[in-house]
Design a protein around this motif. Sequence first.
Motif, mmCIF file in Angstrom:
data_model
loop_
_atom_site.group_PDB
_atom_site.id
_atom_site.type_symbol
_atom_site.label_atom_id
_atom_site.label_comp_id
_atom_site.label_asym_id
_atom_site.label_seq_id
_atom_site.Cartn_x
_atom_site.Cartn_y
_atom_site.Cartn_z
ATOM 1 N N ILE A 25 0.844 -1.197 0.000
ATOM 2 C CA ILE A 25 0.000 0.000 0.000
ATOM 3 C C ILE A 25 0.880 1.248 0.000
ATOM 4 C CG2 ILE A 25 -1.651 1.321 1.396
ATOM 5 C CD1 ILE A 25 -2.814 -1.366 2.313
ATOM 6 N N ALA A 26 2.068 1.129 0.596
ATOM 7 C CA ALA A 26 3.055 2.205 0.594
ATOM 8 C C ALA A 26 4.396 1.637 0.166
ATOM 9 C CB ALA A 26 3.159 2.841 1.979
ATOM 10 N N VAL A 27 5.288 2.514 -0.272
ATOM 11 C CA VAL A 27 6.637 2.105 -0.657
ATOM 12 C C VAL A 27 7.642 2.980 0.076
ATOM 13 C CG1 VAL A 27 6.000 1.227 -2.921
ATOM 14 C CG2 VAL A 27 6.600 3.636 -2.657
ATOM 15 N N LYS A 28 8.817 2.405 0.306
ATOM 16 C CA LYS A 28 9.902 3.137 0.961
ATOM 17 C C LYS A 28 10.906 3.565 -0.092
ATOM 18 C CE LYS A 28 13.262 2.795 4.749
ATOM 19 N NZ LYS A 28 13.874 1.902 5.756
ATOM 20 N N GLN A 29 11.278 4.841 -0.060
ATOM 21 C CA GLN A 29 12.263 5.383 -0.981
ATOM 22 C C GLN A 29 13.377 6.004 -0.151
ATOM 23 O OE1 GLN A 29 9.590 8.060 -3.108
ATOM 24 N NE2 GLN A 29 9.404 6.592 -4.775
ATOM 25 N N GLY A 30 14.461 5.259 0.025
ATOM 26 C CA GLY A 30 15.514 5.711 0.920
ATOM 27 C C GLY A 30 15.009 5.669 2.355
ATOM 28 N N THR A 31 14.947 6.833 2.987
ATOM 29 C CA THR A 31 14.429 6.916 4.356
ATOM 30 C C THR A 31 13.018 7.496 4.389
ATOM 31 O OG1 THR A 31 15.395 9.130 4.668
ATOM 32 C CG2 THR A 31 16.746 7.214 5.294
ATOM 33 N N ARG A 32 12.411 7.628 3.217
ATOM 34 C CA ARG A 32 11.100 8.276 3.150
ATOM 35 C C ARG A 32 10.052 7.311 2.587
ATOM 36 N NH1 ARG A 32 12.371 13.500 4.125
ATOM 37 N NH2 ARG A 32 10.375 14.379 3.484
ATOM 38 N N TYR A 33 8.810 7.622 2.862
ATOM 39 C CA TYR A 33 7.705 6.740 2.476
ATOM 40 C C TYR A 33 6.640 7.535 1.724
ATOM 41 C CZ TYR A 33 9.645 3.688 6.138
ATOM 42 O OH TYR A 33 10.463 2.917 6.916
ATOM 43 N N ARG A 34 5.925 6.818 0.863
ATOM 44 C CA ARG A 34 4.766 7.407 0.192
ATOM 45 C C ARG A 34 3.768 6.299 -0.120
ATOM 46 N NH1 ARG A 34 4.264 6.252 -5.094
ATOM 47 N NH2 ARG A 34 6.118 5.538 -6.244
ATOM 48 N N LEU A 35 2.510 6.676 -0.272
ATOM 49 C CA LEU A 35 1.493 5.729 -0.702
ATOM 50 C C LEU A 35 1.686 5.413 -2.177
ATOM 51 C CD1 LEU A 35 -1.738 7.212 0.942
ATOM 52 C CD2 LEU A 35 -0.499 5.165 1.655
#
Length: 308
Positions: A129-139
Amino acid sequence: MLEENELRIMATLDSPKKRRALAAELGYEPGTITNAVVHLEKLGLVTRERVGNETIIHPTSAKCLEVYQDLTATNPHVDFPELLTSSMLRVLYYLHADEPVSAAELAQRTDVSRATVYRTLKTLTNRAIAVKQGTRYRLTEQFSGLHKFAVELRHQHHRMQVQTDIGSGTLLWESYDEFIVRTDEVVDDSQYLLTGLDAYNEYGLQFFTRSGNYYFYSESRESLSPADLVCHLLLIENDARHRKYAMLLITATNTSHEDVREVATSYGVEDIISPLLTYLRTEGEQSSAQTPPWSEMESLARDYEVEI
């Protein structure tokens, strides 16, 4: 804010249904449906109609209900009622599909412990439902509606709270727990703090232009700082006159520009505040389309006996 059985009713109630039929469809006792519907009715999400010996439950036109039903219809493999706990909804309020955010930022904005935020994000990433990009997250784009649902649900809650507490009013700004409301009513409630131009009276700045009463709702705060009042005024009306009054309060109270910047970020008006602070710091030498001639600020300051 919403129990699991209430979320299941919301997902199922795409048209008016009899209470007993709804109970049978969901496998609940009729009394469970009644208790849940009473709460949903208080939130303005359903209405009840008595027809003979039967109660008909109607969905309202609340935007959050429409968004939620669309989510459940397009993602039948996800058990949203089980997923959407209170802490999950808080995180989703600030978690977007197009603006990655860190766990630390989410913990700060939601007032939820970092450990809880990490558990929530792990649940979302494990379910794609969400993905991690480096140290950050987004839906993910597929579930971008979850953020919209969390925002619309909280907006609905605030609307109904204003209706209950005040009678009528217009919401001008909202966070998860706080909001600014304009109303024609005078509110005598410690959780509604006076803001807008009327609140400037406390600092010796009395203006005679009125356009309603403005209040900042908060369950935890007992007062507002000058930096808060500056930001509130620009959220109420970002025009040339209000910008001058905002800058006058900063000067009159000798409020730190860094404090104003920090508070402005929390209200989402940092882009409005930044050129005003630069203008004040340079005594008008660095102006913009948003600032008046320096002579106008000097004249306004003299009128209110403020040293600029």
